[in-house]
Design a protein around this motif. Structure first.
Motif, PDB file in Angstrom:
ATOM      1  N   LYS A 102       0.831  -1.207   0.000  1.00 40.58           N
ATOM      2  CA  LYS A 102       0.000   0.000   0.000  1.00 40.58           C
ATOM      3  C   LYS A 102       0.867   1.259   0.000  1.00 40.58           C
ATOM      4  O   LYS A 102       0.597   2.213  -0.726  1.00 40.58           O
ATOM      5  N   ILE A 103       1.904   1.261   0.825  1.00 42.05           N
ATOM      6  CA  ILE A 103       2.793   2.431   0.885  1.00 42.05           C
ATOM      7  C   ILE A 103       3.445   2.646  -0.483  1.00 42.05           C
ATOM      8  O   ILE A 103       3.451   3.761  -1.008  1.00 42.05           O
ATOM      9  N   ARG A 104       3.987   1.595  -1.068  1.00 44.26           N
ATOM     10  CA  ARG A 104       4.664   1.706  -2.356  1.00 44.26           C
ATOM     11  C   ARG A 104       3.709   2.203  -3.446  1.00 44.26           C
ATOM     12  O   ARG A 104       4.032   3.107  -4.220  1.00 44.26           O
ATOM     13  N   ALA A 105       2.507   1.639  -3.496  1.00 49.40           N
ATOM     14  CA  ALA A 105       1.542   2.032  -4.529  1.00 49.40           C
ATOM     15  C   ALA A 105       1.159   3.503  -4.403  1.00 49.40           C
ATOM     16  O   ALA A 105       1.144   4.235  -5.400  1.00 49.40           O
ATOM     17  N   LEU A 106       0.871   3.947  -3.183  1.00 49.90           N
ATOM     18  CA  LEU A 106       0.510   5.358  -2.989  1.00 49.90           C
ATOM     19  C   LEU A 106       1.690   6.277  -3.291  1.00 49.90           C
ATOM     20  O   LEU A 106       1.519   7.341  -3.896  1.00 49.90           O
ATOM     21  N   ARG A 107       2.865   5.872  -2.862  1.00 56.68           N
ATOM     22  CA  ARG A 107       4.064   6.691  -3.110  1.00 56.68           C
ATOM     23  C   ARG A 107       4.275   6.865  -4.605  1.00 56.68           C
ATOM     24  O   ARG A 107       4.487   7.980  -5.094  1.00 56.68           O
ATOM     25  N   LYS A 108       4.163   5.789  -5.346  1.00 57.99           N
ATOM     26  CA  LYS A 108       4.368   5.864  -6.795  1.00 57.99           C
ATOM     27  C   LYS A 108       3.248   6.638  -7.479  1.00 57.99           C
ATOM     28  O   LYS A 108       3.502   7.400  -8.413  1.00 57.99           O
ATOM     29  N   ASP A 109       1.993   6.464  -7.008  1.00 60.76           N
ATOM     30  CA  ASP A 109       0.874   7.224  -7.578  1.00 60.76           C
ATOM     31  C   ASP A 109       1.086   8.723  -7.426  1.00 60.76           C
ATOM     32  O   ASP A 109       0.699   9.501  -8.289  1.00 60.76           O
ATOM     33  N   LYS A 110       1.688   9.120  -6.325  1.00 60.97           N
ATOM     34  CA  LYS A 110       1.944  10.540  -6.085  1.00 60.97           C
ATOM     35  C   LYS A 110       3.234  11.020  -6.729  1.00 60.97           C
ATOM     36  O   LYS A 110       3.549  12.198  -6.702  1.00 60.97           O
ATOM     37  N   GLY A 111       3.998  10.083  -7.296  1.00 63.20           N
ATOM     38  CA  GLY A 111       5.258  10.446  -7.942  1.00 63.20           C
ATOM     39  C   GLY A 111       6.380  10.733  -6.958  1.00 63.20           C
ATOM     40  O   GLY A 111       7.347  11.403  -7.308  1.00 63.20           O
ATOM     41  N   TYR A 112       6.261  10.219  -5.742  1.00 67.02           N
ATOM     42  CA  TYR A 112       7.278  10.454  -4.726  1.00 67.02           C
ATOM     43  C   TYR A 112       8.383   9.407  -4.826  1.00 67.02           C
ATOM     44  O   TYR A 112       8.119   8.231  -5.015  1.00 67.02           O
ATOM     45  N   THR A 113       9.580   9.836  -4.648  1.00 69.10           N
ATOM     46  CA  THR A 113      10.708   8.922  -4.480  1.00 69.10           C
ATOM     47  C   THR A 113      10.732   8.494  -3.015  1.00 69.10           C
ATOM     48  O   THR A 113      10.044   9.083  -2.168  1.00 69.10           O
ATOM     49  N   LEU A 114      11.547   7.507  -2.708  1.00 65.84           N
ATOM     50  CA  LEU A 114      11.730   7.126  -1.308  1.00 65.84           C
ATOM     51  C   LEU A 114      12.243   8.312  -0.499  1.00 65.84           C
ATOM     52  O   LEU A 114      11.796   8.558   0.625  1.00 65.84           O
ATOM     53  N   ASP A 115      13.172   9.049  -1.078  1.00 68.22           N
ATOM     54  CA  ASP A 115      13.732  10.219  -0.397  1.00 68.22           C
ATOM     55  C   ASP A 115      12.652  11.251  -0.082  1.00 68.22           C
ATOM     56  O   ASP A 115      12.608  11.805   1.014  1.00 68.22           O
ATOM     57  N   ARG A 116      11.784  11.522  -1.068  1.00 68.07           N
ATOM     58  CA  ARG A 116      10.751  12.543  -0.883  1.00 68.07           C
ATOM     59  C   ARG A 116       9.754  12.127   0.191  1.00 68.07           C
ATOM     60  O   ARG A 116       9.391  12.924   1.051  1.00 68.07           O
ATOM     61  N   LEU A 117       9.300  10.887   0.153  1.00 68.51           N
ATOM     62  CA  LEU A 117       8.362  10.425   1.173  1.00 68.51           C
ATOM     63  C   LEU A 117       9.019  10.448   2.546  1.00 68.51           C
ATOM     64  O   LEU A 117       8.399  10.861   3.525  1.00 68.51           O
ATOM     65  N   ALA A 118      10.256  10.031   2.613  1.00 66.51           N
ATOM     66  CA  ALA A 118      10.967  10.059   3.894  1.00 66.51           C
ATOM     67  C   ALA A 118      11.038  11.487   4.435  1.00 66.51           C
ATOM     68  O   ALA A 118      10.818  11.720   5.626  1.00 66.51           O
ATOM     69  N   GLU A 119      11.312  12.436   3.556  1.00 70.87           N
ATOM     70  CA  GLU A 119      11.378  13.844   3.967  1.00 70.87           C
ATOM     71  C   GLU A 119      10.019  14.321   4.478  1.00 70.87           C
ATOM     72  O   GLU A 119       9.925  14.955   5.528  1.00 70.87           O
ATOM     73  N   LEU A 120       8.944  14.014   3.745  1.00 72.46           N
ATOM     74  CA  LEU A 120       7.604  14.451   4.133  1.00 72.46           C
ATOM     75  C   LEU A 120       7.126  13.792   5.424  1.00 72.46           C
ATOM     76  O   LEU A 120       6.358  14.381   6.183  1.00 72.46           O
ATOM     77  N   ALA A 121       7.581  12.574   5.654  1.00 77.24           N
ATOM     78  CA  ALA A 121       7.127  11.813   6.821  1.00 77.24           C
ATOM     79  C   ALA A 121       8.097  11.896   7.994  1.00 77.24           C
ATOM     80  O   ALA A 121       7.933  11.183   8.986  1.00 77.24           O
ATOM     81  N   ASP A 122       9.104  12.748   7.868  1.00 73.24           N
ATOM     82  CA  ASP A 122      10.093  12.900   8.938  1.00 73.24           C
ATOM     83  C   ASP A 122      10.681  11.539   9.318  1.00 73.24           C
ATOM     84  O   ASP A 122      10.687  11.138  10.479  1.00 73.24           O
ATOM     85  N   SER A 123      11.141  10.839   8.291  1.00 69.24           N
ATOM     86  CA  SER A 123      11.667   9.502   8.476  1.00 69.24           C
ATOM     87  C   SER A 123      12.966   9.371   7.691  1.00 69.24           C
ATOM     88  O   SER A 123      13.482  10.352   7.174  1.00 69.24           O
TER      89      SER A 123
END
Length: 106
Positions: A8-29
């Motif tokens: 689910k995380i991967r699918a949503l991340r890709k749907d939004k066009g986020y890289t792992l780096d970008r999602l990590a930045e947005l999620a404070d992770s």
């Protein structure tokens, strides 16, 4: 081995066009933590991190943790949660905008 949570995380991340780096930045992770959630079966993912990831992806934690929550419902719930946190004046503006959009569609 991937998990339903990771998928689910991967699918949503890709749907939004986020890289792992970008999602990590947005999620404070960290990028590695997001990667682990997507690709491994972590023993106990942090509730705080899951909540931040859900917020960054525009869904509720329920979407990640249960099988019976549809993506559309989770997105609506997340939107309403954001709406409830707004000031009364902002809520009034949002209601006005919705009325205009609704009228345009009829």
């Amino acid at each position: 081995m991937t998990t339903p949570l990771g998928n689910k995380i991967r699918a949503l991340r890709k749907d939004k066009g986020y890289t792992l780096d970008r999602l990590a930045e947005l999620a404070d992770s960290s990028k590695s933590y997001i990667w682990e959630l997507e690709n491994k079966e972590p023993p106990r993912p942090s509730g705080d991190k899951i909540s931040k990831i859900a917020t960054a992806l525009g869904v509720t934690t329920d979407y990640f943790l249960t099988d019976d929550v549809e993506l559309e419902d989770a997105a609506d719930q997340a939107f309403y949660r954001e709406y409830r946190a707004q000031r009364p004046k902002t809520k009034a503006r949002l209601r006005q905008m919705f009325a205009v959009i609704k009228d345009d569609e009829q």
